[in-house]
Scaffold this motif. Structure first.
Motif, PDB file in Angstrom:
ATOM      1  N   UNK A  21       2.601   4.325  -8.326  1.00 51.16           N
ATOM      2  CA  UNK A  21       3.533   3.243  -8.006  1.00 51.16           C
ATOM      3  C   UNK A  21       3.626   2.988  -6.500  1.00 51.16           C
ATOM      4  N   UNK A  22       3.102   3.891  -5.693  1.00 53.24           N
ATOM      5  CA  UNK A  22       3.084   3.688  -4.248  1.00 53.24           C
ATOM      6  C   UNK A  22       1.999   2.695  -3.822  1.00 53.24           C
ATOM      7  N   UNK A  23       1.104   2.364  -4.747  1.00 55.14           N
ATOM      8  CA  UNK A  23      -0.023   1.476  -4.465  1.00 55.14           C
ATOM      9  C   UNK A  23       0.290   0.053  -4.919  1.00 55.14           C
ATOM     10  N   UNK A  24      -0.138  -0.917  -4.127  1.00 52.45           N
ATOM     11  CA  UNK A  24      -0.040  -2.320  -4.521  1.00 52.45           C
ATOM     12  C   UNK A  24      -0.939  -2.555  -5.733  1.00 52.45           C
ATOM     13  N   UNK A 103      -4.520   5.236   5.790  1.00 52.55           N
ATOM     14  CA  UNK A 103      -3.673   4.394   4.941  1.00 52.55           C
ATOM     15  C   UNK A 103      -3.369   3.073   5.625  1.00 52.55           C
ATOM     16  N   UNK A 104      -3.463   2.004   4.860  1.00 52.57           N
ATOM     17  CA  UNK A 104      -2.942   0.719   5.295  1.00 52.57           C
ATOM     18  C   UNK A 104      -1.767   0.418   4.382  1.00 52.57           C
ATOM     19  N   UNK A 105      -0.590   0.285   4.981  1.00 50.79           N
ATOM     20  CA  UNK A 105       0.644   0.059   4.225  1.00 50.79           C
ATOM     21  C   UNK A 105       1.263  -1.247   4.690  1.00 50.79           C
ATOM     22  N   UNK A 106       1.588  -2.096   3.710  1.00 50.58           N
ATOM     23  CA  UNK A 106       2.252  -3.360   3.997  1.00 50.58           C
ATOM     24  C   UNK A 106       3.331  -3.569   2.952  1.00 50.58           C
ATOM     25  N   UNK A 108       5.782  -1.820   2.268  1.00 52.10           N
ATOM     26  CA  UNK A 108       6.161  -0.568   1.627  1.00 52.10           C
ATOM     27  C   UNK A 108       5.194  -0.046   0.586  1.00 52.10           C
ATOM     28  N   UNK A 109       4.034  -0.704   0.420  1.00 52.74           N
ATOM     29  CA  UNK A 109       3.043  -0.277  -0.569  1.00 52.74           C
ATOM     30  C   UNK A 109       1.695  -0.016   0.090  1.00 52.74           C
ATOM     31  N   UNK A 110       0.958   0.910  -0.476  1.00 52.71           N
ATOM     32  CA  UNK A 110      -0.383   1.217   0.020  1.00 52.71           C
ATOM     33  C   UNK A 110      -1.304   0.078  -0.395  1.00 52.71           C
ATOM     34  N   UNK A 111      -1.938  -0.546   0.593  1.00 55.99           N
ATOM     35  CA  UNK A 111      -2.882  -1.647   0.341  1.00 55.99           C
ATOM     36  C   UNK A 111      -4.328  -1.152   0.377  1.00 55.99           C
ATOM     37  N   UNK A 112      -4.564  -0.153   1.224  1.00 51.03           N
ATOM     38  CA  UNK A 112      -5.906   0.430   1.334  1.00 51.03           C
ATOM     39  C   UNK A 112      -5.733   1.920   1.579  1.00 51.03           C
ATOM     40  N   UNK A 113      -6.526   2.713   0.858  1.00 50.65           N
ATOM     41  CA  UNK A 113      -6.443   4.174   0.926  1.00 50.65           C
ATOM     42  C   UNK A 113      -7.870   4.689   1.050  1.00 50.65           C
ATOM     43  N   UNK A 114      -8.237   5.126   2.242  1.00 56.71           N
ATOM     44  CA  UNK A 114      -9.578   5.685   2.462  1.00 56.71           C
ATOM     45  C   UNK A 114      -9.437   7.192   2.524  1.00 56.71           C
ATOM     46  N   UNK A 115     -10.053   7.873   1.580  1.00 58.00           N
ATOM     47  CA  UNK A 115      -9.894   9.316   1.392  1.00 58.00           C
ATOM     48  C   UNK A 115     -11.190  10.029   1.770  1.00 58.00           C
TER      49      UNK A 115
END
Length: 131
Positions: A21-24, A103-106, A108-115
């Motif tokens: 739910x933290x992800x867009x 992390x790219x957060x906009x 309040x949600x994670x828009x991009x997650x590079x792991x």
């Protein structure tokens, strides 16, 4: 509490639904060092949910051993270095794995997650190739 703090707490609590739910809805997740045959890019929260479906059956995270969050000149981007410890479910072998996440957060949600995790380290812990 930062978003990354919350995300890591959810992983340790095994709350994958909360983590997702933290992800867009249209978030992009990337794994630049993915093992051969594994996805390097996942588009959308639903696809990420499918990718992570068996994750709690593989790694039982129990502790955040270390964590450093770096702010960047772009307020939407953070870099987090962290180490998780726990038990590999199949082998019952203890592990400590290091991660670097951009992390790219906009809104309040994670828009991009590079792991940037190591598939070699995970393979060793799980005892199976190509995770």
């Amino acid at each position: 509490m930062t978003l990354i703090d919350h995300a890591l707490d959810l992983l340790v609590e095994h709350d994958m639904a909360g983590f997702l739910q933290l992800f867009a809805e249209d978030a992009v997740t990337e794994f630049p060092f993915a093992a051969p045959g594994r996805p390097e890019r996942i588009e959308g929260r639903a696809a990420l949910a499918e990718y992570l479906r068996d994750y709690p059956n593989l790694l039982d995270h129990r502790e955040i051993v270390a964590k450093t969050v770096h702010q960047t000149t772009d307020p939407e981007i953070s870099i987090a270095e962290f180490e998780l410890a726990g038990i590999a479910v199949a082998t019952q072998k203890p592990y400590r794995l290091r991660y670097v996440v951009v992390l790219t957060v906009r809104d309040g949600l994670i828009r991009r997650y590079r792991d940037y995790w190591s598939p070699l380290a995970v393979t060793d812990v799980l005892g199976v190739p190509g995770v």
